[in-house]
Design a protein around this motif. Sequence first.
Motif, mmCIF file in Angstrom:
data_model
loop_
_atom_site.group_PDB
_atom_site.id
_atom_site.type_symbol
_atom_site.label_atom_id
_atom_site.label_comp_id
_atom_site.label_asym_id
_atom_site.label_seq_id
_atom_site.Cartn_x
_atom_site.Cartn_y
_atom_site.Cartn_z
ATOM 1 N N PRO A 187 0.822 -1.213 0.000
ATOM 2 C CA PRO A 187 0.000 0.000 0.000
ATOM 3 C C PRO A 187 0.854 1.260 0.000
ATOM 4 O O PRO A 187 1.731 1.429 0.842
ATOM 5 C CB PRO A 187 -0.783 -0.125 1.315
ATOM 6 N N LEU A 188 0.602 2.138 -0.945
ATOM 7 C CA LEU A 188 1.307 3.420 -1.013
ATOM 8 C C LEU A 188 0.285 4.510 -1.291
ATOM 9 O O LEU A 188 -0.246 4.613 -2.405
ATOM 10 C CB LEU A 188 2.364 3.402 -2.121
ATOM 11 N N ARG A 189 -0.009 5.309 -0.279
ATOM 12 C CA ARG A 189 -0.997 6.376 -0.458
ATOM 13 C C ARG A 189 -0.505 7.360 -1.516
ATOM 14 O O ARG A 189 0.649 7.763 -1.538
ATOM 15 C CB ARG A 189 -1.255 7.091 0.868
ATOM 16 N N GLY A 190 -1.422 7.721 -2.398
ATOM 17 C CA GLY A 190 -1.068 8.601 -3.500
ATOM 18 C C GLY A 190 -0.611 7.864 -4.737
ATOM 19 O O GLY A 190 -0.413 8.473 -5.791
ATOM 20 N N PHE A 191 -0.455 6.543 -4.632
ATOM 21 C CA PHE A 191 0.010 5.744 -5.767
ATOM 22 C C PHE A 191 -0.901 4.550 -6.049
ATOM 23 O O PHE A 191 -1.353 4.372 -7.175
ATOM 24 C CB PHE A 191 1.439 5.245 -5.528
ATOM 25 N N THR A 192 -1.140 3.703 -5.055
ATOM 26 C CA THR A 192 -1.813 2.428 -5.329
ATOM 27 C C THR A 192 -3.307 2.461 -5.021
ATOM 28 O O THR A 192 -3.907 1.437 -4.707
ATOM 29 C CB THR A 192 -1.141 1.273 -4.559
ATOM 30 N N GLU A 193 -3.910 3.642 -5.136
ATOM 31 C CA GLU A 193 -5.359 3.703 -5.045
ATOM 32 C C GLU A 193 -5.976 3.091 -6.305
ATOM 33 O O GLU A 193 -5.280 2.683 -7.224
ATOM 34 C CB GLU A 193 -5.827 5.148 -4.851
ATOM 35 N N ARG A 194 -7.289 3.089 -6.355
ATOM 36 C CA ARG A 194 -7.994 2.349 -7.403
ATOM 37 C C ARG A 194 -7.618 2.752 -8.833
ATOM 38 O O ARG A 194 -7.544 1.875 -9.707
ATOM 39 C CB ARG A 194 -9.504 2.470 -7.207
ATOM 40 N N PRO A 195 -7.393 4.022 -9.147
ATOM 41 C CA PRO A 195 -6.999 4.339 -10.529
ATOM 42 C C PRO A 195 -5.780 3.548 -10.994
ATOM 43 O O PRO A 195 -5.746 3.057 -12.129
ATOM 44 C CB PRO A 195 -6.710 5.843 -10.467
ATOM 45 N N PHE A 196 -4.788 3.406 -10.123
ATOM 46 C CA PHE A 196 -3.600 2.628 -10.478
ATOM 47 C C PHE A 196 -3.920 1.140 -10.508
ATOM 48 O O PHE A 196 -3.520 0.429 -11.435
ATOM 49 C CB PHE A 196 -2.473 2.899 -9.480
ATOM 50 N N ARG A 197 -4.639 0.654 -9.494
ATOM 51 C CA ARG A 197 -4.915 -0.785 -9.416
ATOM 52 C C ARG A 197 -5.690 -1.277 -10.633
ATOM 53 O O ARG A 197 -5.410 -2.353 -11.175
ATOM 54 C CB ARG A 197 -5.690 -1.107 -8.130
ATOM 55 N N LEU B 165 -2.731 -5.071 -1.123
ATOM 56 C CA LEU B 165 -3.078 -4.475 0.163
ATOM 57 C C LEU B 165 -3.373 -3.002 -0.089
ATOM 58 O O LEU B 165 -2.506 -2.260 -0.562
ATOM 59 C CB LEU B 165 -1.925 -4.636 1.151
ATOM 60 N N ALA B 166 -4.595 -2.585 0.185
ATOM 61 C CA ALA B 166 -5.022 -1.223 -0.136
ATOM 62 C C ALA B 166 -4.390 -0.211 0.814
ATOM 63 O O ALA B 166 -4.084 -0.533 1.965
ATOM 64 C CB ALA B 166 -6.541 -1.121 -0.059
ATOM 65 N N PRO B 167 -4.200 1.032 0.361
ATOM 66 C CA PRO B 167 -3.743 2.091 1.273
ATOM 67 C C PRO B 167 -4.701 2.235 2.454
ATOM 68 O O PRO B 167 -5.907 2.007 2.331
ATOM 69 C CB PRO B 167 -3.753 3.338 0.385
ATOM 70 N N PHE B 168 -4.169 2.637 3.596
ATOM 71 C CA PHE B 168 -4.949 2.581 4.827
ATOM 72 C C PHE B 168 -6.140 3.537 4.854
ATOM 73 O O PHE B 168 -6.136 4.607 4.258
ATOM 74 C CB PHE B 168 -4.062 2.811 6.052
ATOM 75 N N ILE B 169 -7.154 3.085 5.593
ATOM 76 C CA ILE B 169 -8.328 3.890 5.908
ATOM 77 C C ILE B 169 -8.156 4.376 7.341
ATOM 78 O O ILE B 169 -8.045 3.562 8.263
ATOM 79 C CB ILE B 169 -9.619 3.056 5.798
ATOM 80 N N VAL C 212 -6.469 -0.687 7.693
ATOM 81 C CA VAL C 212 -6.897 0.410 8.560
ATOM 82 C C VAL C 212 -5.722 0.864 9.412
ATOM 83 O O VAL C 212 -4.761 0.123 9.624
ATOM 84 C CB VAL C 212 -8.069 -0.010 9.475
ATOM 85 N N ILE C 213 -5.822 2.104 9.898
ATOM 86 C CA ILE C 213 -4.799 2.621 10.800
ATOM 87 C C ILE C 213 -5.487 3.314 11.966
ATOM 88 O O ILE C 213 -6.459 4.046 11.786
ATOM 89 C CB ILE C 213 -3.836 3.581 10.068
ATOM 90 N N GLY C 214 -5.015 3.029 13.163
ATOM 91 C CA GLY C 214 -5.596 3.607 14.365
ATOM 92 C C GLY C 214 -5.052 2.890 15.583
ATOM 93 O O GLY C 214 -4.209 1.994 15.478
#
Length: 336
Positions: free
Chosen positions: A29-39, A53-57, A86-88
């Motif tokens: 997961p890389l925020r700004g890169f591997t979101e749905r448009p890239f996937r 593995l999706a970028p964190f929520i 998820v992150i928290g």
Amino acid sequence: MPRMRQEKSQIHLSRNTCRMGGDKIYMGPLRGFTERPFRDAYAEFFSGVDVVLAPFIPLVTVDYINPSRLRDILPNNERIPLIPQVIGNSASQIIQMAEVLKSYAYEEINWNLGCPMPKITKKKRGSGLLLYPEEIHTLLSQVFENIDIRFSLKTRTGFQDTSLFSELADVFCQFPLASLTVHTRTGSQMYSGTADKEFLLPYLEKFSNTELIYNGDIFSVEDFETLKNLMPSISSWMIGRGLIRNPFLGEEIKTGEKKFNRNRFFSFHKMLNENVAKTSTSEKTHLNRMKGYWTQFRFLFNDRETIKNRILRAQSVKDFLVAAEEIIKNSGLQEH
């Protein structure tokens, strides 16, 4: 479109290499890169990745989780199996999100214990929580008592240093994790320096009953070959920046052949640009997001700094696309 040169060559693999057999490749997961448009664009034009593995929520305390917070992972219909992350630092928030994800037919949730960004770690989230093994134990105990979907986590070797990892490993081994991903840098390293390729060696037996996923500095077939020979018992590998820099890498690892093809990369880039345009609120946002991808794509080619500067000079999407097409068509290729 003019015909583009095609390159195909054999990647040399040493005779004693432990080659990919039943090994599994995860897209990190890389925020700004591997979101749905890239996937979506990746799945259309490339293979080699088994799980994403999706970028964190980010987790929040709310009575109702609006689906808009989950827009990157909805609908649950992607071509490559996707695991939400998820992150928290709240067990109740994780439990709530697990229930919501299950309602959307997701079968696993991943907890981010590795994010190194200061705005995250200062809130005792991501790798910032690695300073508190007892709190992690308490949270995991509560989570496993109250969820009925698979639970995995992604971590680093520590926050400031690795002195607590042995204690953290003891905590992790007390729970039936679906998998444990270890990025072999500390949080304070961010993405600087190099990953410690030998760090997991003393822990392989301890984690022998868990799907242990190695993560860190896999940028080439040679990098994978080195790691696989070093740790043949590991059969799961997570690749983040390496798959952005070279989307062909998963195929190259699994086949041993250099796969770069200008036409295929051009078509992928075209679809990626279209996907980014659809999810951008302005041309400026669209342009900046595509420029961000080229901070990594430039590693496919020679003369990276010239390419970087040419992309950065683009003042409009139109200018950017002209520059990108010229680079893809004519720039010399970097040896991988």
